[in-house]
Design a protein around this motif. Sequence first.
Motif, mmCIF file in Angstrom:
data_model
loop_
_atom_site.group_PDB
_atom_site.id
_atom_site.type_symbol
_atom_site.label_atom_id
_atom_site.label_comp_id
_atom_site.label_asym_id
_atom_site.label_seq_id
_atom_site.Cartn_x
_atom_site.Cartn_y
_atom_site.Cartn_z
ATOM 1 N N GLN A 66 12.015 8.963 -6.354
ATOM 2 C CA GLN A 66 13.234 9.027 -5.548
ATOM 3 C C GLN A 66 13.937 7.668 -5.484
ATOM 4 O OE1 GLN A 66 14.391 12.013 -3.781
ATOM 5 N NE2 GLN A 66 13.018 12.818 -5.332
ATOM 6 N N GLY A 67 13.531 6.757 -6.344
ATOM 7 C CA GLY A 67 14.210 5.464 -6.379
ATOM 8 C C GLY A 67 13.429 4.373 -5.669
ATOM 9 N N SER A 101 10.267 -1.322 -1.940
ATOM 10 C CA SER A 101 9.857 -0.013 -1.423
ATOM 11 C C SER A 101 10.121 1.025 -2.507
ATOM 12 C CB SER A 101 10.627 0.337 -0.154
ATOM 13 O OG SER A 101 12.023 0.342 -0.391
ATOM 14 N N GLN A 102 9.098 1.779 -2.861
ATOM 15 C CA GLN A 102 9.210 2.824 -3.884
ATOM 16 C C GLN A 102 9.021 4.170 -3.199
ATOM 17 O OE1 GLN A 102 6.104 1.740 -6.627
ATOM 18 N NE2 GLN A 102 7.331 0.160 -7.620
ATOM 19 N N TRP A 103 9.977 5.086 -3.420
ATOM 20 C CA TRP A 103 10.007 6.354 -2.705
ATOM 21 C C TRP A 103 9.701 7.503 -3.659
ATOM 22 C CZ3 TRP A 103 11.019 5.843 2.503
ATOM 23 C CH2 TRP A 103 11.498 4.589 2.909
ATOM 24 N N ARG A 104 8.878 8.447 -3.182
ATOM 25 C CA ARG A 104 8.550 9.620 -3.994
ATOM 26 C C ARG A 104 8.595 10.868 -3.117
ATOM 27 N NH1 ARG A 104 7.174 7.984 -8.878
ATOM 28 N NH2 ARG A 104 6.668 10.099 -9.536
ATOM 29 N N GLY A 128 5.162 15.176 3.614
ATOM 30 C CA GLY A 128 4.543 14.959 2.312
ATOM 31 C C GLY A 128 5.231 13.942 1.438
ATOM 32 N N ALA A 129 6.441 13.518 1.802
ATOM 33 C CA ALA A 129 7.108 12.456 1.041
ATOM 34 C C ALA A 129 6.291 11.169 1.159
ATOM 35 C CB ALA A 129 8.524 12.239 1.557
ATOM 36 N N GLY A 132 0.809 -1.213 0.000
ATOM 37 C CA GLY A 132 0.000 0.000 0.000
ATOM 38 C C GLY A 132 0.838 1.256 0.000
ATOM 39 N N ASP A 133 0.172 2.391 0.175
ATOM 40 C CA ASP A 133 0.805 3.703 0.134
ATOM 41 C C ASP A 133 0.831 4.318 1.528
ATOM 42 O OD1 ASP A 133 0.917 3.281 -2.558
ATOM 43 O OD2 ASP A 133 -0.641 4.717 -3.086
ATOM 44 N N TYR A 134 1.968 4.953 1.850
ATOM 45 C CA TYR A 134 2.160 5.594 3.146
ATOM 46 C C TYR A 134 2.698 7.008 2.908
ATOM 47 C CZ TYR A 134 2.046 0.685 4.691
ATOM 48 O OH TYR A 134 1.699 -0.621 4.913
#
Length: 458
Positions: free
Chosen positions: A408-409, A398-401, A384-385, A377-379
Amino acid sequence: MFAARVLFGFLLACSGALGAAPDDATLMALLKERVDDRRWATGVVLGITAPTGNRLLSYGTFGIDDARPVGGDTVFEVASLTKIFTALLLADMAERGKLKIDAPVTTCLHDVMLPSRHGKQITFLDLATHSSGLPLRPTNLASQTGANKYAAYTTTQMFQGLSTYTLERDIGSSFEYSNWGYGLLGHALARCADTSYAALLQQRITGPLRMSDTQIALSAQMKSRMATGHNEQFEPVGPQYMGALVGAAGLFSTANDLLVLIESFVGRKQTALAPAMSRMLTPRRAGDDPSTQMGLGWRITTDQDEQIVWSNGRSDGSRAFMGFNPRTRIGVVALANAATNAGADDIGRHVLDPRQQPLRRHPRIELSASLLERYLGDYRFEDGAKLRIVRDGDLMVSQWRSKQDEDQGASLIHPESERVFNLDDVEARLVFELPVEGKANAVTLEQNGLSFKAERVK
């Protein structure tokens, strides 16, 4: 604190007295572990320059199906290490009185409309320190993801995109890593010199330093010595080309060539570029973590009284790191032929400051598919990241934005327990809040004594 920046930025992992430099046997064991155990490359090359002399260590092969051993003359994509060359061109032009570092970029681009904010224009210094307010990638890029995404991006498109972009923060106010900005910087410097970026690079840096294997356009001979790149799935991929953003990440090079550059920075090789190299470390702006400041191109990270100066880069199929310790005059280059978030960066930092330990391998357990589904899911973090947990077959990712929703990788994560997952290529872990039944409620990123909580939003 911007959680994803903390994760991928450079935070010091230990403290205390500076230890002894690692020996060859220790370093070779680390290179073998990168290739044989972690599969973060098929080949890794480590070059070290020190007052006692130069060392070159390598392990592995050109590719999965190419058994030639890598070495000091093997050609790699060096990705964003290119930014150091671009920043050096800027410092050199300033030293020669061709421009002023704090002058507006439009000094060299009279006919180009660039974004401004509150009456302030973007300067060369803003671009070189990643504080211009421009985002990571051009907003008018055909695709923000996928392989070779910059290759077809033209100068005309770059200027069109810049002319309509609205800056979201004040110029010079904060760090935001920008390939777009460095592409613009490379083009502006070439325009000032009335030549091409490639010609300027050869005239001012690679020619005088005799770095013949540092090129934008690969010769047939360099192609024959080039390691095959590998993507995140460890599949062979072709080179990444940067189109109009060549000043950001367009170079190919070798460990031997890059050692020449580092030798020059630590004063072991005499060069007319020495004043420009020194100038690169003089301006200081905020970096991407509390311990780091930005010079021109270089990150300068301080732990107590110890500083290391460094840069890294990642292409579609490679990872690169180089840096030096001004006090000990030790420098390092680390090149790997696969796209990971770590490569051999931590080994390079360990060479420059032995207190900083390479990434550890943590215990792993197997969890049922039904349990793994509960973490997906999304966290969202307080600033706000964002973090998304997904599955890729049997793997957890893990996908980072960023809070601007920029990529963000991604990192593989491995369970140590039902609540704790360790990141594969960063010394950090995710601790999930898992109720008796149902989805995880939240997750906390823990790294270097800092904690950042993200609540589930989806």
